[in-house]
Design a protein around this motif. Sequence first.
Motif, mmCIF file in Angstrom:
data_model
loop_
_atom_site.group_PDB
_atom_site.id
_atom_site.type_symbol
_atom_site.label_atom_id
_atom_site.label_comp_id
_atom_site.label_asym_id
_atom_site.label_seq_id
_atom_site.Cartn_x
_atom_site.Cartn_y
_atom_site.Cartn_z
ATOM 1 N N PRO A 23 -8.758 11.037 53.178
ATOM 2 C CA PRO A 23 -9.842 10.139 53.317
ATOM 3 C C PRO A 23 -10.179 9.782 52.014
ATOM 4 C CG PRO A 23 -10.190 12.494 53.449
ATOM 5 C CD PRO A 23 -8.696 12.517 53.494
ATOM 6 N N CYS A 24 -9.817 10.235 50.916
ATOM 7 C CA CYS A 24 -10.068 9.875 49.577
ATOM 8 C C CYS A 24 -9.525 8.490 49.373
ATOM 9 C CB CYS A 24 -9.675 10.799 48.585
ATOM 10 S SG CYS A 24 -8.074 11.408 48.838
ATOM 11 N N CYS A 25 -8.259 8.208 49.980
ATOM 12 C CA CYS A 25 -7.369 6.855 49.410
ATOM 13 C C CYS A 25 -7.019 6.151 50.697
ATOM 14 C CB CYS A 25 -6.174 7.394 48.730
ATOM 15 S SG CYS A 25 -6.594 8.213 47.166
ATOM 16 N N PHE A 26 -7.150 6.402 51.610
ATOM 17 C CA PHE A 26 -6.964 5.542 52.986
ATOM 18 C C PHE A 26 -7.883 4.444 53.043
ATOM 19 C CE2 PHE A 26 -5.427 4.761 57.481
ATOM 20 C CZ PHE A 26 -4.551 3.848 57.126
ATOM 21 N N GLU A 71 -3.415 17.677 51.428
ATOM 22 C CA GLU A 71 -2.821 17.281 50.069
ATOM 23 C C GLU A 71 -2.475 15.895 50.283
ATOM 24 O OE1 GLU A 71 -2.413 20.432 47.884
ATOM 25 O OE2 GLU A 71 -0.617 19.253 47.598
ATOM 26 N N CYS A 72 -3.146 15.014 49.619
ATOM 27 C CA CYS A 72 -3.326 13.675 49.422
ATOM 28 C C CYS A 72 -2.234 13.191 48.788
ATOM 29 C CB CYS A 72 -4.726 13.186 48.939
ATOM 30 S SG CYS A 72 -4.494 11.233 48.835
ATOM 31 N N THR A 73 -1.118 12.468 49.328
ATOM 32 C CA THR A 73 0.066 11.968 48.851
ATOM 33 C C THR A 73 -0.073 10.828 47.577
ATOM 34 O OG1 THR A 73 0.019 10.656 50.555
ATOM 35 C CG2 THR A 73 1.619 12.419 50.475
ATOM 36 N N LYS A 74 -1.273 10.091 47.769
ATOM 37 C CA LYS A 74 -1.701 9.155 46.706
ATOM 38 C C LYS A 74 -2.316 9.891 45.661
ATOM 39 C CE LYS A 74 -3.677 4.609 45.650
ATOM 40 N NZ LYS A 74 -4.812 3.893 46.025
ATOM 41 N N CYS A 75 -3.209 10.649 45.833
ATOM 42 C CA CYS A 75 -3.925 11.439 44.735
ATOM 43 C C CYS A 75 -2.622 12.254 43.846
ATOM 44 C CB CYS A 75 -4.905 12.402 45.007
ATOM 45 S SG CYS A 75 -6.460 11.636 45.604
ATOM 46 N N LYS A 76 -1.831 12.700 44.552
ATOM 47 C CA LYS A 76 -0.925 13.810 44.159
ATOM 48 C C LYS A 76 0.588 13.066 44.011
ATOM 49 C CE LYS A 76 -3.309 17.993 44.828
ATOM 50 N NZ LYS A 76 -3.062 19.482 45.182
#
Length: 264
Positions: free
Chosen positions: A180-183, A233-238
Amino acid sequence: MNFKNFGSQKYLLSEKMSGFSSLAHCFTTREGGFSTGKIQGLNLGFRVGDTPEDVTKNYRQVCDDMGFSFDNMVLSRQEHTDNIRIVTEEDKGKGLTKESDIFETDGLITNLKNVPLGIFYADCVPVLLYDREKQVIGAIHSGWRGTVMGISAKAVEIFKEKFGSEVKDIVCAIGPCIGPCCFEVQEDVAQHFDSEYVLKKENGRFNIDLWKANVDILASAGVPRENIDIAEECTKCKNQIYYSYRAHGKEHTGRMCAFIELKD
Ligand SMILES: [Zn+2]
């Protein structure tokens, strides 16, 4: 969920799916593997500009690490549909060791032993399902379209109708995906989601919570919430650990897989 390293490969495993002698599963990361260049790492996509030799080596490595059958692995061509295939004997090996006719398919379900099912992801939501009583498994690709269509709930319905599953026996694991941070999306996508999953931002765009949406889809299909594991686990953040379409762009994004297999 917990990371587990095998050599230089790093996998994510669900506690809720561990401890069953008849089940093997994992979510892969980009770490380890044989791919080089723009998509360096453990790329499992055959259609992202990698060499077939390196991709095949990556599959062999994952199968060695996790004890999956390389020869029987089944993969589909995902097209953001809500089509789900029940995998039969004649499908064994399709997509990896045999020519595949499994196209426009975003979910795989089987009760066959030693037939691993694989679903690709690189921001989209991978969902694994396991009926611990009837011994049925599923692997679902739930991108935003699949989430809107409720593909995971459709999988639960197939478990019930075709295999006699009871929802209390189904265990689910939602793997790494864009958080939800990046989508961030525009209104054309946001309008498809219930307001509880949408955060309107000052820039006029919207962030969507695919994590919560997919947990709720499974729960509303009847799966007890205590049976649902989510990586968060956010794939974009990580994106050092994961391939991320949004972080790396088309040319630099390999594919990871969520795998599940029934053992003898
Ligand atoms: Zn993020």
